[in-house]
Motif scaffolding. Sequence first.
Motif, PDB file in Angstrom:
ATOM      1  N   TYR A   1       0.685  -1.147  -0.019  1.00  0.00           N
ATOM      2  CA  TYR A   1      -0.031  -0.029   0.015  1.00  0.00           C
ATOM      3  C   TYR A   1       0.821   1.237  -0.034  1.00  0.00           C
ATOM      4  CZ  TYR A   1       1.293  -0.707   4.885  1.00  0.00           C
ATOM      5  OH  TYR A   1       1.744  -0.957   6.332  1.00  0.00           O
ATOM      6  N   SER A   2       0.145   2.313  -0.329  1.00  0.00           N
ATOM      7  CA  SER A   2       1.041   3.578  -0.454  1.00  0.00           C
ATOM      8  C   SER A   2       1.239   4.212   0.870  1.00  0.00           C
ATOM      9  CB  SER A   2       0.446   4.465  -1.584  1.00  0.00           C
ATOM     10  OG  SER A   2      -0.892   4.734  -1.161  1.00  0.00           O
ATOM     11  N   ASP A   3      -0.156   4.380   1.771  1.00  0.00           N
ATOM     12  CA  ASP A   3      -0.032   5.032   2.716  1.00  0.00           C
ATOM     13  C   ASP A   3      -0.944   4.269   3.601  1.00  0.00           C
ATOM     14  OD1 ASP A   3       0.714   7.766   4.187  1.00  0.00           O
ATOM     15  OD2 ASP A   3      -1.327   7.603   4.585  1.00  0.00           O
ATOM     16  N   ALA A   4      -0.606   4.455   5.021  1.00  0.00           N
ATOM     17  CA  ALA A   4      -1.769   3.802   5.900  1.00  0.00           C
ATOM     18  C   ALA A   4      -1.749   4.670   7.365  1.00  0.00           C
ATOM     19  CB  ALA A   4      -1.570   2.222   6.119  1.00  0.00           C
ATOM     20  N   HIS A   5      -1.722   5.921   7.024  1.00  0.00           N
ATOM     21  CA  HIS A   5      -1.314   6.784   8.310  1.00  0.00           C
ATOM     22  C   HIS A   5      -2.327   6.548   9.410  1.00  0.00           C
ATOM     23  CE1 HIS A   5       0.673  10.376  10.120  1.00  0.00           C
ATOM     24  NE2 HIS A   5      -0.625  10.766  10.697  1.00  0.00           N
TER      25      HIS A   5
ATOM     26  N   ILE B   1      -6.019  -7.647  -7.320  1.00  0.00           N
ATOM     27  CA  ILE B   1      -6.380  -6.344  -7.304  1.00  0.00           C
ATOM     28  C   ILE B   1      -5.772  -5.182  -6.880  1.00  0.00           C
ATOM     29  CG2 ILE B   1      -8.905  -7.128  -7.453  1.00  0.00           C
ATOM     30  CD1 ILE B   1      -9.321  -5.692  -4.914  1.00  0.00           C
ATOM     31  N   ARG B   2      -5.670  -4.142  -7.703  1.00  0.00           N
ATOM     32  CA  ARG B   2      -5.007  -2.902  -7.107  1.00  0.00           C
ATOM     33  C   ARG B   2      -6.276  -1.811  -6.780  1.00  0.00           C
ATOM     34  NH1 ARG B   2       0.063   0.927  -8.446  1.00  0.00           N
ATOM     35  NH2 ARG B   2      -0.799   2.672  -8.505  1.00  0.00           N
ATOM     36  N   VAL B   3      -6.380  -1.142  -5.553  1.00  0.00           N
ATOM     37  CA  VAL B   3      -7.467  -0.471  -5.459  1.00  0.00           C
ATOM     38  C   VAL B   3      -6.807   0.977  -5.402  1.00  0.00           C
ATOM     39  CG1 VAL B   3      -9.018   0.587  -3.740  1.00  0.00           C
ATOM     40  CG2 VAL B   3      -8.768  -1.956  -3.912  1.00  0.00           C
ATOM     41  N   ASN B   4      -7.327   1.835  -6.239  1.00  0.00           N
ATOM     42  CA  ASN B   4      -6.923   3.296  -6.432  1.00  0.00           C
ATOM     43  C   ASN B   4      -7.705   4.219  -5.706  1.00  0.00           C
ATOM     44  OD1 ASN B   4      -4.644   2.402  -8.061  1.00  0.00           O
ATOM     45  ND2 ASN B   4      -6.105   2.307  -9.926  1.00  0.00           N
ATOM     46  N   MET B   5      -7.445   5.018  -4.744  1.00  0.00           N
ATOM     47  CA  MET B   5      -8.248   5.810  -3.939  1.00  0.00           C
ATOM     48  C   MET B   5      -7.778   7.205  -4.226  1.00  0.00           C
ATOM     49  SD  MET B   5      -9.234   5.750   0.068  1.00  0.00           S
ATOM     50  CE  MET B   5      -7.428   5.749   0.880  1.00  0.00           C
ATOM     51  N   ILE B   6      -8.491   7.751  -5.222  1.00  0.00           N
ATOM     52  CA  ILE B   6      -8.061   9.344  -5.762  1.00  0.00           C
ATOM     53  C   ILE B   6      -9.128  10.572  -5.146  1.00  0.00           C
ATOM     54  CG2 ILE B   6      -8.379  10.473  -8.170  1.00  0.00           C
ATOM     55  CD1 ILE B   6      -8.925   7.439  -9.195  1.00  0.00           C
ATOM     56  N   PRO B   7      -8.049  11.437  -4.375  1.00  0.00           N
ATOM     57  CA  PRO B   7      -6.672  11.326  -4.324  1.00  0.00           C
ATOM     58  C   PRO B   7      -6.205  10.734  -3.124  1.00  0.00           C
ATOM     59  CG  PRO B   7      -7.593  13.502  -3.824  1.00  0.00           C
ATOM     60  CD  PRO B   7      -8.608  12.661  -4.108  1.00  0.00           C
ATOM     61  N   ASP B   8      -7.099  10.548  -2.054  1.00  0.00           N
ATOM     62  CA  ASP B   8      -6.939  10.258  -0.748  1.00  0.00           C
ATOM     63  C   ASP B   8      -8.160   9.864  -0.041  1.00  0.00           C
ATOM     64  OD1 ASP B   8      -7.531  12.750  -0.043  1.00  0.00           O
ATOM     65  OD2 ASP B   8      -5.492  13.446   0.245  1.00  0.00           O
ATOM     66  N   GLY B   9      -8.079   9.672   1.306  1.00  0.00           N
ATOM     67  CA  GLY B   9      -9.068   9.653   2.111  1.00  0.00           C
ATOM     68  C   GLY B   9      -9.463   8.100   2.775  1.00  0.00           C
TER      69      GLY B   9
END
Length: 335
Positions: free
Chosen positions: A197-201, A314-322
């Motif tokens: 994942y790109s981020d999981a803040h 799968i790749r889930v794209n969350m645009i742009p964040d949230g």
Amino acid sequence: MATLLAPEFEIPTPLQQLTNLADARIGAKVTTCSDDFFAEAQRMLQFDAPIFVEGKFDDHGKWMDGWETRRKRHSGYDWAIVQLGVAGKIKALDIDTTFFSGNYPASASVEGCYAPNENLDDAEWHQILPNSILGPSQHHVFEVSMNQIFTHLRLNIFPDGGIARFRVYGEVSVQIQDQNQTLDLLALENGGRVIAYSDAHFGHPRNLINPGRGVNMGDGWETARRRAPGFDWCILALGQAGHIEKIEIDTAHFKGNYPAEVSIQAIYIEDATDPQLIPQSMFWPFLLDAQPMQMDHIHNFVNEVLGHEKISHIRVNMIPDGGISRIRLWGKVNP
């Protein structure tokens, strides 16, 4: 009364990509135990990190968040039998004594059996972890190298004491009897897992495949506010490869921080290492083009699901964040 959170603990990366087979949320339970006078054994299977509440007592003494037996005044040891939420191959154990500082067991061992009919009297038990020394208020992670599939474990503690959490990391072994049955092929209980994942803040993407709807905003995948171009993403492996008929994207509890759009890319691939999937995922075909999201809402997509062969990742794209609470991929297994 003051409430303390367990100290931060970063699970080693390999464990993050496995399923906790002893997670109460997927049906794991303690079927019987030798003793749980101070704290019921079922507590050690909770998903949440253990807490310590200063000054909280019950009729039996200090309230503890875990399994705790009375002080043994004769020979022997205590034990608990755990029915796993799903059968699987065990790769690691975490015997966590967090907050048990003067009442932890001296050591522990673990045995396991395969009894899908739940008849333990005729089951053949195997040693998974030999008697191993434990320490106060800490995680004890033990790697396991066995190929057997287990449905039940017996946790033995010597001679007595308390365990905050017992986690059993492994690979789900699901036998689908009806190939025509429609299942959530991504679900945790069907073997789904997070790869990257790109981020999981604010919230980890592993929550996306949890059972049920999210209980609050913390029970979902939420990233930091993006201050640079691009968007956030995560890569997930389906527990069962198959053909997708319906996609659910649930933004439960995300009201001022839901994504503007979500898209999903997908691929079928065999024998791939997790690291190689990350750069390749950018070029996977789309399973769902970018769709607008609403706050606190279950979005159902059927006609929008794009034509595809069976998929495994799968790749889930969350645009742009949230934040997203859950993702469900309803379909049929395609072996």
